[in-house]
Design a protein around this motif. Sequence first.
Motif, PDB file in Angstrom:
ATOM      1  N   SER A 334       0.826  -1.208   0.000  1.00  0.00           N
ATOM      2  CA  SER A 334       0.000   0.000   0.000  1.00  0.00           C
ATOM      3  C   SER A 334       0.861   1.260   0.000  1.00  0.00           C
ATOM      4  O   SER A 334       0.577   2.217  -0.723  1.00  0.00           O
ATOM      5  CB  SER A 334      -0.936   0.001   1.217  1.00  0.00           C
ATOM      6  OG  SER A 334      -0.200   0.043   2.430  1.00  0.00           O
ATOM      7  N   LEU A 335       1.946   1.263   0.789  1.00  0.00           N
ATOM      8  CA  LEU A 335       2.782   2.454   0.886  1.00  0.00           C
ATOM      9  C   LEU A 335       3.522   2.740  -0.411  1.00  0.00           C
ATOM     10  O   LEU A 335       3.571   3.880  -0.877  1.00  0.00           O
ATOM     11  CB  LEU A 335       3.775   2.298   2.033  1.00  0.00           C
ATOM     12  CG  LEU A 335       4.602   3.539   2.354  1.00  0.00           C
ATOM     13  CD1 LEU A 335       3.710   4.674   2.833  1.00  0.00           C
ATOM     14  CD2 LEU A 335       5.658   3.233   3.393  1.00  0.00           C
ATOM     15  N   VAL A 336       4.099   1.704  -1.020  1.00  0.00           N
ATOM     16  CA  VAL A 336       4.830   1.903  -2.274  1.00  0.00           C
ATOM     17  C   VAL A 336       3.887   2.359  -3.381  1.00  0.00           C
ATOM     18  O   VAL A 336       4.226   3.230  -4.191  1.00  0.00           O
ATOM     19  CB  VAL A 336       5.558   0.605  -2.680  1.00  0.00           C
ATOM     20  CG1 VAL A 336       6.137   0.720  -4.085  1.00  0.00           C
ATOM     21  CG2 VAL A 336       6.679   0.299  -1.688  1.00  0.00           C
ATOM     22  N   GLY A 337       2.683   1.802  -3.422  1.00  0.00           N
ATOM     23  CA  GLY A 337       1.708   2.240  -4.411  1.00  0.00           C
ATOM     24  C   GLY A 337       1.333   3.696  -4.245  1.00  0.00           C
ATOM     25  O   GLY A 337       1.232   4.449  -5.229  1.00  0.00           O
ATOM     26  N   VAL A 338       1.173   4.126  -2.992  1.00  0.00           N
ATOM     27  CA  VAL A 338       0.815   5.524  -2.726  1.00  0.00           C
ATOM     28  C   VAL A 338       1.953   6.463  -3.110  1.00  0.00           C
ATOM     29  O   VAL A 338       1.745   7.459  -3.815  1.00  0.00           O
ATOM     30  CB  VAL A 338       0.451   5.708  -1.233  1.00  0.00           C
ATOM     31  CG1 VAL A 338       0.365   7.184  -0.876  1.00  0.00           C
ATOM     32  CG2 VAL A 338      -0.876   5.025  -0.935  1.00  0.00           C
ATOM     33  N   ILE A 339       3.164   6.154  -2.655  1.00  0.00           N
ATOM     34  CA  ILE A 339       4.294   7.038  -2.921  1.00  0.00           C
ATOM     35  C   ILE A 339       4.576   7.149  -4.419  1.00  0.00           C
ATOM     36  O   ILE A 339       4.941   8.216  -4.924  1.00  0.00           O
ATOM     37  CB  ILE A 339       5.548   6.535  -2.179  1.00  0.00           C
ATOM     38  CG1 ILE A 339       5.347   6.657  -0.665  1.00  0.00           C
ATOM     39  CG2 ILE A 339       6.775   7.325  -2.598  1.00  0.00           C
ATOM     40  CD1 ILE A 339       5.165   8.072  -0.187  1.00  0.00           C
ATOM     41  N   THR A 340       4.384   6.057  -5.154  1.00  0.00           N
ATOM     42  CA  THR A 340       4.707   6.056  -6.583  1.00  0.00           C
ATOM     43  C   THR A 340       3.691   6.822  -7.415  1.00  0.00           C
ATOM     44  O   THR A 340       4.059   7.551  -8.343  1.00  0.00           O
ATOM     45  CB  THR A 340       4.820   4.609  -7.101  1.00  0.00           C
ATOM     46  OG1 THR A 340       5.749   3.883  -6.299  1.00  0.00           O
ATOM     47  CG2 THR A 340       5.291   4.596  -8.556  1.00  0.00           C
ATOM     48  N   TYR A 341       2.408   6.695  -7.096  1.00  0.00           N
ATOM     49  CA  TYR A 341       1.371   7.240  -7.980  1.00  0.00           C
ATOM     50  C   TYR A 341       0.509   8.327  -7.350  1.00  0.00           C
ATOM     51  O   TYR A 341      -0.478   8.754  -7.955  1.00  0.00           O
ATOM     52  CB  TYR A 341       0.467   6.099  -8.474  1.00  0.00           C
ATOM     53  CG  TYR A 341       1.210   5.106  -9.329  1.00  0.00           C
ATOM     54  CD1 TYR A 341       1.618   5.427 -10.615  1.00  0.00           C
ATOM     55  CD2 TYR A 341       1.527   3.838  -8.839  1.00  0.00           C
ATOM     56  CE1 TYR A 341       2.307   4.523 -11.400  1.00  0.00           C
ATOM     57  CE2 TYR A 341       2.217   2.918  -9.623  1.00  0.00           C
ATOM     58  CZ  TYR A 341       2.608   3.270 -10.900  1.00  0.00           C
ATOM     59  OH  TYR A 341       3.301   2.376 -11.674  1.00  0.00           O
ATOM     60  N   GLU A 342       0.875   8.787  -6.160  1.00  0.00           N
ATOM     61  CA  GLU A 342       0.061   9.826  -5.517  1.00  0.00           C
ATOM     62  C   GLU A 342       0.081  11.131  -6.310  1.00  0.00           C
ATOM     63  O   GLU A 342      -0.946  11.810  -6.425  1.00  0.00           O
ATOM     64  CB  GLU A 342       0.548  10.064  -4.087  1.00  0.00           C
ATOM     65  CG  GLU A 342      -0.302  11.031  -3.287  1.00  0.00           C
ATOM     66  CD  GLU A 342      -1.670  10.472  -2.923  1.00  0.00           C
ATOM     67  OE1 GLU A 342      -2.494  11.244  -2.422  1.00  0.00           O
ATOM     68  OE2 GLU A 342      -1.903   9.259  -3.155  1.00  0.00           O
TER      69      GLU A 342
END
Length: 677
Positions: A334-342
């Motif tokens: 969840s964190l990597v997805g948020v940081i990458t595409y936020e």
Amino acid sequence: MPLPGVEHQTIRPTYKIWRRKTMDRSVTAGQLKDKSLFQDTDDSAVPVKSVCHNCSKLKIFLGALAFSFFAKGFSGSYMKSMSSQIERRFEISSSIFGIIDGSFEIGNLMVMVLVSYLGPRVHRPKVIGVGCLIMSLGAFLSVIPQFLMGRYNYERITVTVDNSSMSVSACSPGLSFSRPVTDATETPSAMKNFGLVRSSGMFGPTLGFLLGSFCASLWVDIGVVDIDAISINPKDTRWVGAWWLGLLICGGVNFIASLPFWFLPSSLPKEGQNEKMKISHLPVRGDHCKTEPPVQPQLDFSEAVKDFLPALKKLFGNPIFLVFIFLTILQYNSLVGVITYETKFMEQQFNVSVAKAIFLIGVVLLPITIMGMFLGGFLIKKFKLRITEMAKFACITFIVAYLLNLLYFTCSCEVLQVAGLTAPYSGLKHLSFPKNNFMASCNADCGCKLDQWDPVCGDNGITYMTACFAGCKSSTGTGKNMVFHNCSCVEGQGHGLGNSSAVLGQCQRESCTKAFPYFLALQTACAFILVLGGTPTYMIMFRTVSPDLKSFAVGIETLCGRILGGLPAPIYFGALIDETCLKWGTKNCGGSGSCRVYDTKAFRNVYLGLIAGLRAGCCLLYIVISVLIMKRFKLDGKETADIKNTERSTSKEAAVDNKKEILPGARTSEESEETCM
């Protein structure tokens, strides 16, 4: 939960083991007061002028380690912030960028377990220095494609000039369109202590995002083109910032971070134990009592291989650690997805530029995250929370943050109205129309090319893919100030003949812009509460794993989080986001490039739905791990006893001279001490 690029998990065992390595040798009584000793890489005794010198060496190591973590976080966050810029510069999809981003973890995976398992036997400062050099080299190599591919040419239509005036026409029967052309001309000038360590690592991402915001606001070919001749602005989906400039800075920072480690010894005397060590182990010259210096533990690879599986079995035989690993994997995803595409989400959903989105993450979200993380650690120390209380605290804070996370779905935003793509040419929203029907009677004789994207905003609030699709017959102005007139497709919607016009760029969605501050406030509150329980969560692993396996546990936890979270998350997040694309760009050589327009409603549901689903699994695992901890530590009132035993074993281990943190497969020689008769 640690931020990406800020891998602080390995700090404790690395620092702890490094400062424990000590040695013995005979000195005179006078020297005992003035001298201190440490062991170098060749196991030879090296005199040091004073105890303060040892302290200075330790401070140098801490400072160098802190700066290396700063450099790591700085580089990692900058690369994350440049996701949209790299997609557009090389005309790739989000899923392809996800593969590139995930491949960063491959290098870590190749050495992570090896270093964590065999770390006590190597020269750790030099290993860290090599890692910083590799990061520096990688940053410099990543810049090369920018200069191999030449200047960036974004797609735009060509227009014909009316001989009788300075007016140009976008709609001309039989008009031929060229490939994307350069929008700028050459200019004469050419392109010219653990709190301490962890906090430094936290500030790295903040400055990395700020650098990303600055570079994203600069044109990619700054220094070699005329910026005034560019007809797009940073809000345009074709805009590409100077992504390569920040990588040069990151490479330089990592190179500087590597330098101090080459001048540090492999070990130092344990802090605060110099005098005690000398008095208890070092005889005075002239005495008949002689002590042999300890031999540095030698690694037997056959023993290491033999003991590896039992150690692994012992770790995964611990149900609390096993659940913790699953929890880590979901949190990484969840964190990597948020940081990458936020930043992409903010841009598409709320009509803000990528540079502004990156800036807000750097100056608002990350500082709040740092505050929450340190507040969580402060609460543990202030109230002396036991492990059961820490588990409850972490569980409650995460569930509260998850409930706040669900409110993201209320921050809805209308889909960009693009004629023939998301809205009919008639402008009547309640009428159904065939999707991707870009041609209409108002532009049928204009000879528009379907694969072009150079949007204009009509007076009616509808965006057209190009001025040609708007049926514009003339224009005034140049560059960003160009205005198209006599647009037949805009005239057909109630405007007077000859009075309709269109300007360059997409139409602004005012409702989306107004909703953005509320979204940012909600996101800030959610992030603060989420990280508040991050430190207690991480402490669970150290409190439930035996001391001799802590370093190994950190390596396994980081490995599992990265290989099953950091590596796949950008790929499947990007692939699902690509499914919501409505209009793809076109490469110079043909084929589809990066996405120009997303279905913002579908984007929101996919992106937020993925995050909500992953965090729902985390909530369940938090409950499970809390129950397991309460059963283990409260059974028969053993919680206090277990904690005291753990602390006693740790303090005993620290008090014994020359004791090393033993990993499976590492042999240590017994110290021989002779008693004077």
